[in-house]
Design an enzyme around this catalytic site. Structure first.
Site, PDB file in Angstrom:
ATOM      1  N   THR A  58       2.344  29.681  -7.795  1.00 10.20           N
ATOM      2  CA  THR A  58       2.249  29.140  -9.152  1.00 10.20           C
ATOM      3  C   THR A  58       1.371  30.007 -10.059  1.00 10.20           C
ATOM      4  OG1 THR A  58       0.385  27.765  -8.497  1.00 10.20           O
ATOM      5  CG2 THR A  58       2.576  26.745  -8.392  1.00 10.20           C
ATOM      6  N   THR A  61      -2.924  34.262  -8.069  1.00  7.39           N
ATOM      7  CA  THR A  61      -3.502  35.613  -8.165  1.00  7.39           C
ATOM      8  C   THR A  61      -3.959  35.893  -9.607  1.00  7.39           C
ATOM      9  OG1 THR A  61      -1.902  36.253  -6.488  1.00  7.39           O
ATOM     10  CG2 THR A  61      -2.997  38.038  -7.666  1.00  7.39           C
ATOM     11  N   HIS A 124      -5.167  25.913  -1.647  1.00  8.40           N
ATOM     12  CA  HIS A 124      -3.871  25.242  -1.867  1.00  8.40           C
ATOM     13  C   HIS A 124      -3.926  23.801  -1.353  1.00  8.40           C
ATOM     14  CE1 HIS A 124      -2.118  29.006  -2.984  1.00  8.40           C
ATOM     15  NE2 HIS A 124      -1.913  29.493  -1.784  1.00  8.40           N
ATOM     16  N   ARG A 148       3.367  24.968 -12.177  1.00  8.57           N
ATOM     17  CA  ARG A 148       4.443  25.858 -12.656  1.00  8.57           C
ATOM     18  C   ARG A 148       5.776  25.150 -12.461  1.00  8.57           C
ATOM     19  NH1 ARG A 148       5.783  32.026 -10.386  1.00  8.57           N
ATOM     20  NH2 ARG A 148       6.881  32.707 -12.272  1.00  8.57           N
ATOM     21  N   GLY A 286       6.504  38.091 -12.575  1.00 12.10           N
ATOM     22  CA  GLY A 286       5.532  37.442 -13.461  1.00 12.10           C
ATOM     23  C   GLY A 286       6.158  36.942 -14.748  1.00 12.10           C
TER      24      GLY A 286
HETATM   25  P1  A3P Z   1       7.106  35.677  -9.522  1.00 13.29           P
HETATM   26  O1  A3P Z   1       7.507  35.743  -8.089  1.00 13.29           O
HETATM   27  O2  A3P Z   1       7.886  34.661 -10.297  1.00 13.29           O
HETATM   28  O3  A3P Z   1       7.090  36.989 -10.190  1.00 13.29           O
HETATM   29  P2  A3P Z   1       0.673  33.312  -6.430  1.00 13.29           P
HETATM   30  O4  A3P Z   1      -0.368  34.261  -6.927  1.00 13.29           O
HETATM   31  O5  A3P Z   1       0.269  31.869  -6.572  1.00 13.29           O
HETATM   32  O6  A3P Z   1       1.136  33.676  -5.074  1.00 13.29           O
HETATM   33  O7  A3P Z   1       1.904  33.437  -7.423  1.00 13.29           O
HETATM   34  C1  A3P Z   1       2.681  34.595  -7.451  1.00 13.29           C
HETATM   35  C2  A3P Z   1       3.477  34.585  -8.730  1.00 13.29           C
HETATM   36  O8  A3P Z   1       2.607  34.908  -9.842  1.00 13.29           O
HETATM   37  C3  A3P Z   1       4.561  35.641  -8.718  1.00 13.29           C
HETATM   38  O9  A3P Z   1       5.594  35.139  -9.562  1.00 13.29           O
HETATM   39  C4  A3P Z   1       3.814  36.823  -9.349  1.00 13.29           C
HETATM   40  O10 A3P Z   1       4.651  37.840  -9.829  1.00 13.29           O
HETATM   41  C5  A3P Z   1       3.073  36.114 -10.450  1.00 13.29           C
HETATM   42  N1  A3P Z   1       1.918  36.878 -10.955  1.00 13.29           N
HETATM   43  C6  A3P Z   1       1.049  37.629 -10.229  1.00 13.29           C
HETATM   44  N2  A3P Z   1       0.150  38.194 -11.051  1.00 13.29           N
HETATM   45  C7  A3P Z   1       0.440  37.793 -12.294  1.00 13.29           C
HETATM   46  C8  A3P Z   1      -0.126  38.069 -13.593  1.00 13.29           C
HETATM   47  N3  A3P Z   1      -1.172  38.861 -13.729  1.00 13.29           N
HETATM   48  N4  A3P Z   1       0.445  37.483 -14.672  1.00 13.29           N
HETATM   49  C9  A3P Z   1       1.517  36.672 -14.549  1.00 13.29           C
HETATM   50  N5  A3P Z   1       2.103  36.392 -13.348  1.00 13.29           N
HETATM   51  C10 A3P Z   1       1.573  36.935 -12.254  1.00 13.29           C
END
Ligand code: A3P
Length: 320
Positions: A58, A61, A124, A148, A286
């Site tokens: 969601t 990171t 989580h 999300r 992202g």
């Molecule tokens: P997508 O797979 O839709 O691209 P988490 O960090 O909870 O594991 O979530 C990962 C999701 O956040 C991925 O989504 C990733 O690409 C996106 N993400 C990681 N860094 C990001 C950033 N700086 N800004 C926006 N989205 C980001």
């Protein structure tokens, strides 16, 4: 724990062989389950603790980076910022697998105690499973929760596990994963129950839980980084605003910037003896609405229907 594991409901795992249901949610044995139980029984919260609580995929990171950069903005120069060299995961301990930081769990307890305040943790763990000492209105602990749209969460999770799963576990088709996700069988799922736990708590205690949406942060990051800063007790001064401090943090933590850093392109993040994930897997696109490229109309309708049923009467709507 060893005695109850064989009695827990079991389903096909996404990244590892199985998921086990414990207290109504699905966890990976043994790493995550052990970590969650460690948290329930041994974690001693401090009133100054701040938890970034999320369901996987969601935007954890991104928000780790935003919170760390906002909290520590007077300690580091942007040109020489630890986010650029250590990355978001290394700076923001993941509570769920903290037990595995050391060979002996007693050492992990000591290491938790030695962290300076305010401690920042990502987790989580569902709200209902946190110890009362953290969720009690009088405890002082604060939670930032990120929600999300479940269609994007599902697609993101499917790509993530396909890249990260161990070789011993057979690949999972989009259709199989979709069925499991809709039935609530996903890591830390059911996704909707996870979100609702934090949503309801945020309505009861808005000063304790800041409930944010990934899509809102994407649409208007300036407004939401300001809210984040106020909530964690580090509001931007008028001078900082004039000097563009908010925009600088947004740039530093942007997908483009973080995903292109050497530290995030190479190497793996080890969470436990069993769980290691390539750091690059945390960055895919992202974007908001990427689900449209992968889900059929029928799949999208099914998730929307589940969302309508589950969120009915809650006052919550997913971002679009
Ligand atoms: P997508 O797979 O839709 O691209 P988490 O960090 O909870 O594991 O979530 C990962 C999701 O956040 C991925 O989504 C990733 O690409 C996106 N993400 C990681 N860094 C990001 C950033 N700086 N800004 C926006 N989205 C980001």
């Amino acid at each position: 724990m060893r005695d109850i594991i064989p009695t827990l409901p079991k389903e096909r795992g996404w990244m590892f062989e199985h998921l086990l249901q414990y207290n109504g949610f699905w966890f990976t044995p043994t790493s995550i389950l052990d970590g969650v139980i460690f948290l329930q029984h041994h974690f001693k919260p401090r009133p100054t603790d701040i938890f970034l609580a999320t369901s996987p995929k969601t935007g954890s990171t991104w928000f780790k980076a935003l919170i760390f950069a906002t909290m520590n903005r007077t300690n580091f120069e942007l040109s020489n910022h630890p986010l650029l060299t250590t990355g978001p995961h290394g700076l923001f301990p993941f509570l769920d697998t903290y037990i595995f930081q050391n060979d002996h769990y007693q050492d992990s307890i000591s290491s938790l105690k030695s962290l300076p305040s305010p401690r920042l943790f990502s987790t989580h763990v569902p709200y209902s499973m946190f110890p009362d000492s953290a969720t009690d209105a009088s405890s002082g602990c604060r939670f930032v929760y990120i929600c999300r749209n479940p269609k994007d969460v599902f697609v993101s999770m499917w790509f993530f596990v396909n890249k990260s799963r161990t070789k011993e576990v057979s690949p999972m088709s989009l259709e199989e994963a979709f069925e499991l996700f809709c039935r609530g069988v996903s890591p830390y799922g059911p996704y909707w129950d996870h979100v609702l736990g934090y949503w309801k708590a945020s309505l009861e205690s808005p000063n304790k839980i800041l409930f944010l949406k990934y899509e809102d942060m994407k649409n208007d990051p300036v407004v939401h980084v300001r809210r984040l800063a106020e909530f964690i007790g580090k509001p931007f001064s008028a001078e900082e605003e004039r000097n563009g401090a908010v925009e600088e943090i947004i740039r530093l933590c942007s997908f483009e910037n973080l995903s292109n850093l050497e530290i995030n392109k190479n190497g793996a993040e080890r969470f436990s003896p069993e769980i290691a994930v390539d750091k690059s897997n945390f960055f895919r696109k992202g974007q908001v609405g990427d689900w449209k490229n992968y889900l059929t109309e029928e799949m999208a309708k099914r998730i929307d229907q589940i969302s309508d049923d589950k969120l009915y009467g809650s006052g919550l709507k997913f971002g679009t």
